[in-house]
Design a protein around this motif. Sequence first.
Motif, short mmCIF file in Angstrom:
data_model
loop_
_atom_site.label_atom_id
_atom_site.label_comp_id
_atom_site.label_asym_id
_atom_site.label_seq_id
_atom_site.Cartn_x
_atom_site.Cartn_y
_atom_site.Cartn_z
N THR A 188 0.84 -1.20 0.00
CA THR A 188 0.00 0.00 0.00
C THR A 188 0.87 1.24 0.00
O THR A 188 0.61 2.20 -0.75
N ARG A 189 1.90 1.25 0.82
CA ARG A 189 2.79 2.41 0.88
C ARG A 189 3.44 2.68 -0.48
O ARG A 189 3.49 3.83 -0.94
N ALA A 190 3.92 1.61 -1.11
CA ALA A 190 4.56 1.79 -2.42
C ALA A 190 3.56 2.34 -3.44
O ALA A 190 3.90 3.21 -4.25
N ALA A 191 2.32 1.87 -3.40
CA ALA A 191 1.31 2.36 -4.33
C ALA A 191 0.99 3.82 -4.07
O ALA A 191 0.77 4.60 -5.01
N VAL A 192 0.95 4.23 -2.80
CA VAL A 192 0.69 5.63 -2.46
C VAL A 192 1.78 6.53 -3.02
O VAL A 192 1.52 7.55 -3.66
N LEU A 193 3.03 6.17 -2.79
CA LEU A 193 4.14 7.00 -3.26
C LEU A 193 4.13 7.10 -4.78
O LEU A 193 4.34 8.19 -5.35
N LYS A 194 3.88 6.00 -5.45
CA LYS A 194 3.83 6.00 -6.91
C LYS A 194 2.71 6.91 -7.41
O LYS A 194 2.88 7.68 -8.37
N ALA A 195 1.55 6.84 -6.75
CA ALA A 195 0.40 7.64 -7.18
C ALA A 195 0.63 9.13 -6.94
O ALA A 195 0.26 9.97 -7.78
N LEU A 196 1.23 9.48 -5.81
CA LEU A 196 1.51 10.89 -5.53
C LEU A 196 2.44 11.47 -6.59
O LEU A 196 2.23 12.57 -7.11
N ALA A 304 -5.73 6.85 -3.02
CA ALA A 304 -6.70 5.86 -2.57
C ALA A 304 -7.07 4.89 -3.69
O ALA A 304 -7.13 3.67 -3.48
N LEU A 305 -7.31 5.42 -4.87
CA LEU A 305 -7.68 4.56 -5.99
C LEU A 305 -6.54 3.62 -6.35
O LEU A 305 -6.75 2.44 -6.68
N ALA A 306 -5.30 4.11 -6.27
CA ALA A 306 -4.14 3.26 -6.61
C ALA A 306 -3.89 2.21 -5.55
O ALA A 306 -3.54 1.07 -5.87
N ALA A 307 -4.09 2.57 -4.28
CA ALA A 307 -3.72 1.66 -3.20
C ALA A 307 -4.82 0.67 -2.83
O ALA A 307 -4.53 -0.50 -2.52
N VAL A 308 -6.09 1.12 -2.85
CA VAL A 308 -7.17 0.23 -2.41
C VAL A 308 -8.30 0.13 -3.42
O VAL A 308 -9.25 -0.62 -3.21
N GLY A 309 -8.23 0.90 -4.51
CA GLY A 309 -9.21 0.76 -5.58
C GLY A 309 -10.56 1.38 -5.32
O GLY A 309 -11.52 1.12 -6.04
N SER A 310 -10.67 2.25 -4.31
CA SER A 310 -11.97 2.85 -3.99
C SER A 310 -11.76 4.13 -3.21
O SER A 310 -10.74 4.33 -2.54
N LEU A 311 -12.75 5.02 -3.29
CA LEU A 311 -12.77 6.23 -2.46
C LEU A 311 -13.62 6.04 -1.21
O LEU A 311 -13.68 6.93 -0.36
N GLU A 312 -14.26 4.89 -1.10
CA GLU A 312 -15.07 4.58 0.08
C GLU A 312 -14.28 3.58 0.93
O GLU A 312 -14.09 2.43 0.54
N LEU A 313 -13.82 4.04 2.08
CA LEU A 313 -12.91 3.26 2.90
C LEU A 313 -13.57 2.88 4.22
O LEU A 313 -14.61 3.41 4.60
N THR A 314 -12.89 2.00 4.93
CA THR A 314 -13.22 1.70 6.32
C THR A 314 -11.97 1.90 7.14
O THR A 314 -10.90 1.39 6.78
N ARG A 483 1.06 9.20 7.41
CA ARG A 483 -0.32 9.24 7.89
C ARG A 483 -1.31 8.89 6.78
O ARG A 483 -2.34 8.26 7.04
N VAL A 484 -1.01 9.29 5.56
CA VAL A 484 -1.88 8.89 4.44
C VAL A 484 -1.86 7.37 4.29
O VAL A 484 -2.90 6.73 4.08
N VAL A 485 -0.68 6.77 4.43
CA VAL A 485 -0.58 5.31 4.35
C VAL A 485 -1.36 4.66 5.49
O VAL A 485 -2.07 3.67 5.29
N MET A 486 -1.26 5.21 6.68
CA MET A 486 -2.03 4.68 7.81
C MET A 486 -3.52 4.68 7.49
O MET A 486 -4.22 3.69 7.74
N LEU A 487 -4.00 5.79 6.92
CA LEU A 487 -5.42 5.89 6.58
C LEU A 487 -5.81 4.84 5.55
O LEU A 487 -6.81 4.12 5.72
N LEU A 488 -5.04 4.73 4.49
CA LEU A 488 -5.42 3.85 3.39
C LEU A 488 -5.19 2.38 3.71
O LEU A 488 -5.86 1.51 3.16
N ALA A 489 -4.23 2.09 4.59
CA ALA A 489 -3.97 0.70 4.97
C ALA A 489 -4.78 0.28 6.19
O ALA A 489 -4.74 -0.89 6.58
N ASP A 490 -5.52 1.22 6.79
CA ASP A 490 -6.33 0.94 7.97
C ASP A 490 -5.49 0.38 9.12
O ASP A 490 -5.76 -0.67 9.69
#
Length: 509
Positions: A188-196, A304-314, A483-490
């Motif tokens: 997830t972290r790698a996907a976030v960095l790539k997307a940013l 979010a779309l790159a890391a988890v494929g959705s804008l609706e998270l838990t 912190r963005v990774v924390m959010l997206l990785a739950d």
Amino acid sequence: MSETPPTPDVTEGDERTKLDEIVATRRAKVEQLRDRGVEPYPVRFAPTTTVADLVAAYPDLEPGTETGDRVTVAGRVVAKRGMGRLSFLVLQEDDAQVQLFCPVKALDEPSRDLLELLDTGDWLGAEGEVLATKTGELSVKPASLTLLGKGLRPLPDKWHGLSDTEARFRQRELDLTVNADARRVFRTRAAVLKALRAELDDRGYVEVETPMLHPIPGGAAAKPFVTHHNALDTDLYLRIAPELYLKRLVAGGMRRVFEINRSFRNEGMSPRHNPEFTMLESYEAYADYRDVMDLTEALLQRAALAAVGSLELTYGGRPVSLAGPFRRVSLLDLVREATGRPELSYDDDVATWREVCAAHEVLIEDAWGQGKLALEVYEALVEHTLWDPTFVIDYPVEVSPLARRHRDLPHVTERFELIAVGREHANAFSELTDPDDQRGRFEAQVRAKAAGDDEAMPLDEPYLRAMELGMPPMGGLGVGVDRVVMLLADVHNIRDVILFPTLRPEVAP
């Protein structure tokens, strides 16, 4: 030679003794291997496929199917069992596993000798036929085995795993071996960095690198780490933020720049704070903080779309939506709402603000003015309650020494923080470009430091000189990547998203 992994019902001393025995047994196997002419740590191996690609290529083999296809695979042995003249190994590579179906008679002689000296944790290569066993298990039936790296220490007992949090952070290599969720987090972290990076690249930003050793600890209000450069005989500071260097680049004519940087702050540690952390900072000429809000929203959504494929998270079992548009609300309005004081204003005297703080048990210091007191009330009563992404805008001048004064409101700056799930994820301004105003703010910070504020900024003459050269209007952004990774990785502890977080030094046994 057999080994028994440590179990949780023995004392620490007994466990250490068992570990020492296991290591001694495995070292003896290393010597046996070398006596037989086998190098336990070879220099190279050439798989023809990954385990994941192998599994994907044969999704529906019927039980008992022999394909006739030959492959060479490699990975770590994570399970081993023998049934007389038949052995089974499980080979893991990343998150994929494949069984090695090993009838002894099918192996060449060196591989038969190797088989009896293998342990879980060893790295192994195998060349053979792809098949499905009678039970339908996708397998490779090796003709040859190649030891790629002998493990001297055992993997954790698979039934108990690696549950010691301290051990997980201190031995991340072991955590990644046995915990699939740890591997998920760092993918997830790698996907976030790539997307940013991709979003900023698409917008024409140039990625740059600025110094990590600073002569002046500027760019943020924080305590720095201090080191000494012997050749120059001068103290230097690990950067607390790259901000001032990046803005100097814009002054030099680089219209859009960004840096994904490691910064360091010599402060406390918590589930949200690590002394070494990753930030994204970007600066754009001709933009203001409203433009930067749009950029921030786009960055978070792309990540979010790159890391988890959705804008609706838990997050922590509670839904959070990144669909946008994100709410925008002033800090003062949030304080008014939380305190039930709609008449509150920065024009009110300090005594009024101190009464508000006292009514809500907010600790204060005598030197603080209205702006700082308002910020303290907001942080105590409001920030942790903001769940869906919210741009909290228009921070007081007193607590925003690098931000431009608001074009219409005298006591605040054009600054925002992005808050989601109760914590800050980004901080941004319409940047201050008036060198005389900036000098006055720096001088106020110098006075605050002299009065005992350890986090106040020093006066930075090289930066003021760059401002005096002339700066265009500018919007700047800082995003807390961890912190963005924390959010997206739950996950809820920053150390879970940093491969090697800062820890207290190990105490020798």
